[in-house]
Design a protein around this motif. Sequence first.
Motif, mmCIF file in Angstrom:
data_model
loop_
_atom_site.group_PDB
_atom_site.id
_atom_site.type_symbol
_atom_site.label_atom_id
_atom_site.label_comp_id
_atom_site.label_asym_id
_atom_site.label_seq_id
_atom_site.Cartn_x
_atom_site.Cartn_y
_atom_site.Cartn_z
ATOM 1 N N PHE A 7 5.084 -3.223 98.048
ATOM 2 C CA PHE A 7 5.239 -2.083 98.938
ATOM 3 C C PHE A 7 6.721 -1.768 99.109
ATOM 4 O O PHE A 7 7.587 -2.640 98.932
ATOM 5 N N PRO A 8 7.072 -0.523 99.486
ATOM 6 C CA PRO A 8 8.470 -0.166 99.688
ATOM 7 C C PRO A 8 8.986 -0.611 101.052
ATOM 8 O O PRO A 8 8.253 -0.628 102.038
ATOM 9 N N ALA A 9 10.254 -0.973 101.068
ATOM 10 C CA ALA A 9 10.915 -1.384 102.305
ATOM 11 C C ALA A 9 12.358 -0.901 102.282
ATOM 12 O O ALA A 9 12.991 -0.850 101.215
ATOM 13 N N PHE A 10 12.864 -0.533 103.443
ATOM 14 C CA PHE A 10 14.284 -0.179 103.579
ATOM 15 C C PHE A 10 15.012 -1.472 103.904
ATOM 16 O O PHE A 10 14.995 -1.947 105.032
ATOM 17 N N ARG A 11 15.671 -2.048 102.880
ATOM 18 C CA ARG A 11 16.208 -3.407 102.977
ATOM 19 C C ARG A 11 17.735 -3.376 103.009
ATOM 20 O O ARG A 11 18.372 -2.587 102.309
#
Length: 332
Positions: A7-11
Amino acid sequence: MSIAAAFPAFRIHNDATGYRAGIEDMRVDALSPGEVLVKVAYSSVNYKDALAGTGKGKILRQFPLNGGIDVAGYVAASTDPAFKEGDQVLCTGCGLSETRDGGYAEYARLESKWTIPLPAGLTLRESMALGTAGFTAALSLFQMVRNGQTPEMGPIVVTGATGGVGSLAIDILTRAGFEAHAITGKVEQFDWLIGLGAKQCIARKELYWGQRPLETARWAGAIDNVGGDMLAGLTRVIRPYGSIASCGLAASADLATTVMPFIIRGLSLLGVASAGTARPIREQVWERLASDWKPVHLATIVNREVALAELPGIFDTMLAGGSLGRTVVKPG
């Protein structure tokens, strides 16, 4: 509930290549440990998020981490029997985007001791329209009331009034029966603030506190998001036995004042540490936000809903002083 393989994450990273943040794919097993896995429905943007996401403030204490100090969503899996699949829950502060992965991702894993069941009276989106900003505003009033503040004592002034905490504080104060006044540098937003319930709006540039330790008392109390000279000035103009809830430092962390307001007028300066609030108080405040203190202008205060990819622009606008109200984030 099926769980995505990736899944996408703002890391956010800070390593040999420098400080950087952006969207990347990750897996559930890479999330911070915790008993409750949440499928994130919404998060929000707070000043602290902007500092963390840009590196302009030392917010994260370990790297890498997903940003976002707020999260609300559905329980996808839990090892704590107090939470079952499909439960609606929220969490604000409590180490999110400081020592553990935050809400800027499609999944977040939470410690059950800080996971709050969504109170009846709020939707998941409304809980993030409030988020840390609304919780901080309500906690400020909660502390003031515990300290003896009443509507009969007179009006409460809110600084930084067009921001998330400030705008929600005006609405919450009005709901609780207090008269709310607003201080802001954005005079073009006076009508907007009056629409939220402010009975008086004061331009920041027109304030003159005077030079004496005690000046003419103007307000019964204050909720201050600004710090610095603003907070110092407020200490000189609050009526006897009023309270100032200090909940922000948008201008400065410094405070240059005297003890005179405290020993002559009995002023109380109350610290509002929303991120680490004890769970019993946290639950009480959220129950108030879902019932008699629930803002009636949330649809007005939330002026945008954004995806993860839009966060950098939102951060820059907020840090430049251009934000108004609240921004809700929908990671999915």
